[in-house]
Design an enzyme around this catalytic site. Structure first.
Site, PDB file in Angstrom:
ATOM      1  N   SER A  44       0.803  -1.227   0.000  1.00  0.00           N
ATOM      2  CA  SER A  44       0.000   0.000   0.000  1.00  0.00           C
ATOM      3  C   SER A  44       0.831   1.271   0.000  1.00  0.00           C
ATOM      4  O   SER A  44       0.300   2.358  -0.251  1.00  0.00           O
ATOM      5  CB  SER A  44      -0.943   0.016   1.217  1.00  0.00           C
ATOM      6  OG  SER A  44      -0.225   0.192   2.421  1.00  0.00           O
ATOM      7  N   LYS A 113       1.400   4.983   6.717  1.00  0.00           N
ATOM      8  CA  LYS A 113       0.696   5.751   5.687  1.00  0.00           C
ATOM      9  C   LYS A 113       1.332   7.139   5.589  1.00  0.00           C
ATOM     10  O   LYS A 113       2.193   7.513   6.378  1.00  0.00           O
ATOM     11  CB  LYS A 113      -0.798   5.894   6.028  1.00  0.00           C
ATOM     12  CG  LYS A 113      -1.559   4.599   6.198  1.00  0.00           C
ATOM     13  CD  LYS A 113      -1.731   3.831   4.900  1.00  0.00           C
ATOM     14  CE  LYS A 113      -2.501   2.523   5.121  1.00  0.00           C
ATOM     15  NZ  LYS A 113      -2.553   1.709   3.890  1.00  0.00           N
TER      16      LYS A 113
END
Length: 225
Positions: A44, A113
């Protein structure tokens, strides 16, 4: 005579055992206060971080300068990105905790993230040219995975005080604040849940490289920070 001969051998084992305990204690202290190792279980955050990477994380990386837009953060997702209890059972949790501490596997409550929205920011998607906007201004995102759109999902939110809007760089593969708007916490992570900043890829060796801190991205927040 037999007892005399056995003593040095016994002392050697005791010394080795104490040395191992001391090394583990020092390692635990360093990892709890300054540096830790985390395993990246997914893609991701490609292309910066690949699935299978082991990264060195600075727990003091944001002490001198606070978190800014564009930073990559490692954070505890319990209560926002992850359930409070994984439900695997105590023995499974203990085994998983050991392998996670050694950097062999990822944690189901720890995530990495990129910060897109800071407290007070209005984040939305998308602008007429398909970009994520922050406070009404299109955000330039050179870190997005090649071929991915800034977001295939429309969203609009105001980031509350003390929280962060986070997204993965590989947008088509990332479950992040966009997909958790209706979840507890609104998909926005408390600032005090941030563990630290990735500073080095340490494994595999062919990817051994620093993770530089990017310049602040995009427009200012409503309060000028």
């Amino acid at each position: 005579m037999d007892q005399t001969k056995r003593q040095p051998r016994n002392m050697g084992w005791r010394f080795a055992f104490l040395a191992v305990l001391l090394a583990v204690a020092i390692s635990g202290l360093v990892r709890s206060l300054w540096l830790d190792v985390y395993f990246i279980p997914s893609d991701s955050m490609e292309p910066v971080l690949d699935g299978g990477d082991r990264i060195l994380v600075s727990r003091t990386g944001f002490q001198q300068e606070p978190i800014r837009r564009g930073d990559i953060v490692v954070f505890d997702g319990r209560g926002t990105f992850a359930p409070l209890n994984s439900g695997r059972g105590r023995l499974a949790d203990t085994a998983a905790g050991i392998t996670q501490w050694l950097g062999f596997t990822g944690s189901d409550t720890t995530y990495v993230k990129r910060v897109i929205g800071l407290p007070g920011d209005s984040v939305a998607c998308c602008s007429p040219d398909g970009k994520v906007t922050v406070n009404g201004e299109p955000l330039e995102e050179p870190y997005i995975f090649g071929g991915d759109a800034p977001s295939s999902q429309k969203f609009s939110a105001v980031v509350p005080e003390g929280r962060l809007w986070l997204m993965g760089d590989h947008r088509s593969r990332s479950a992040d604040s966009r997909s958790l708007l209706g979840a507890p916490g609104g998909g926005m992570v408390p600032v005090d849940r941030v563990i630290g900043r990735p500073v080095q890829i340490i494994w595999p060796l062919d990817r051994f490289a620093p993770v530089p801190r990017p310049p602040a991205a995009g427009p200012s927040t409503e309060n000028g920070q």
